[in-house]
Design an enzyme around this catalytic site. Structure first.
Site: not given
Length: 272
Positions: A81, A143-145, A159
């Site tokens: 996400a 969580v993507c980051f 990132k």
């Protein structure tokens, strides 16, 4: 001669519209109706995009998403996400058969992300490609980051841009998020954790895992400055010339029909 690709900036649009545009661009390119295309866009209202395979049940706090005025949408691409708020989002659409496109997804990331690398450098930010050690996706975080993948952009080992890719009908779609700033409190309130202590620990650790444009540049950076830098970055990194492109009325109608039938549908967005 330098190859010409289309460029379109759709500016602020709803999450459902944004995902419909990316899918339509993929479809049109597969039908040879448009050349390879780079698109910039923003989100209004803010959106939470979730990966194609990602579960919402017991992962995403849907009440918190709704109460925050954020709209959830499921992407065509995989991954975790992403909260799309104060950012520039990009997408790249190009055929798998393009002579510069490697067969490997990982290597294609590197080629396409050269545009991002040049964009960061144009802003005076010393970004580089992530080369993860060991296996990817080693955590259960939604969580993507929190974790860079191969050839995503990092600054000081944090990132700085998150990207996702899919291949359909012989076409590569890569899109991603370039945050200008990040609201950690808003981000972590959208996910379900075992308890508040675990959530706070994840929130506190986030500052060591991700970095925004403004943090990396150590100054206020306008959206227009970022757009200009990354547009030039894609031209330089991919050795292309970008030609402005606008949708026809028929294309806008196709986008809106797909948005209504798919990306505004609970059957699509909450299928998992």
């Amino acid at each position: 001669m330098m190859e010409t690709w289309y460029f379109i900036d759709t500016e602020k649009q709803t999450p459902a519209y944004n995902m419909a545009v990316d899918e339509c661009l993929l479809q049109w390119h597969s039908e040879n109706k448009i050349p390879p295309t780079i698109r910039f866009y923003e989100w209004l209202p803010a959106g939470l995009s979730i990966g194609y395979f990602q579960k919402t049940v017991n992962k995403i706090d849907l009440d918190a998403v709704r109460n925050s005025g954020i709209e959830l949408v499921r992407r065509l691409t995989g991954g975790r996400a992403v909260l799309h708020d104060q950012e520039l989002t990009y997408s790249v659409i190009v055929t798998e058969a393009h002579p510069k496109m490697p067969k490997s997804i990982k290597e294609a990331y590197m080629v396409l992300s050269k545009g991002l690398l040049e964009g960061f450098h144009s802003l005076g930010i010393d970004a580089s490609f992530a080369i993860p050690e060991g296996k990817l996706n080693t955590t259960q975080s939604a969580v993507c980051f929190e974790e860079p993948s191969w050839y995503e952009l990092v600054v000081d080992q944090k990132k700085a841009a998150g990207s996702a890719q899919t291949r359909k009908q012989g076409v590569i779609l890569q899109h991603g998020s370039i945050p200008l700033s990040v609201d950690n409190d808003k981000l972590y309130d959208l996910f379900i954790y075992r308890n508040e202590r675990v959530k706070q620990r994840a929130r506190d650790a986030f500052n060591d895992k991700a970095i925004s444009i403004e943090q990396a540049a150590n100054r206020k950076v306008t959206l227009e400055e970022v757009k200009d830098a990354f547009k030039k970055g894609f031209e330089k990194g991919l050795d292309i010339e970008l030609q402005e492109f606008q949708f026809t009325k028929e294309q806008e109608q196709e986008i809106n029909e797909l948005m209504e039938s798919k990306y505004l549908s609970d059957d699509w967005n909450f299928t998992r």
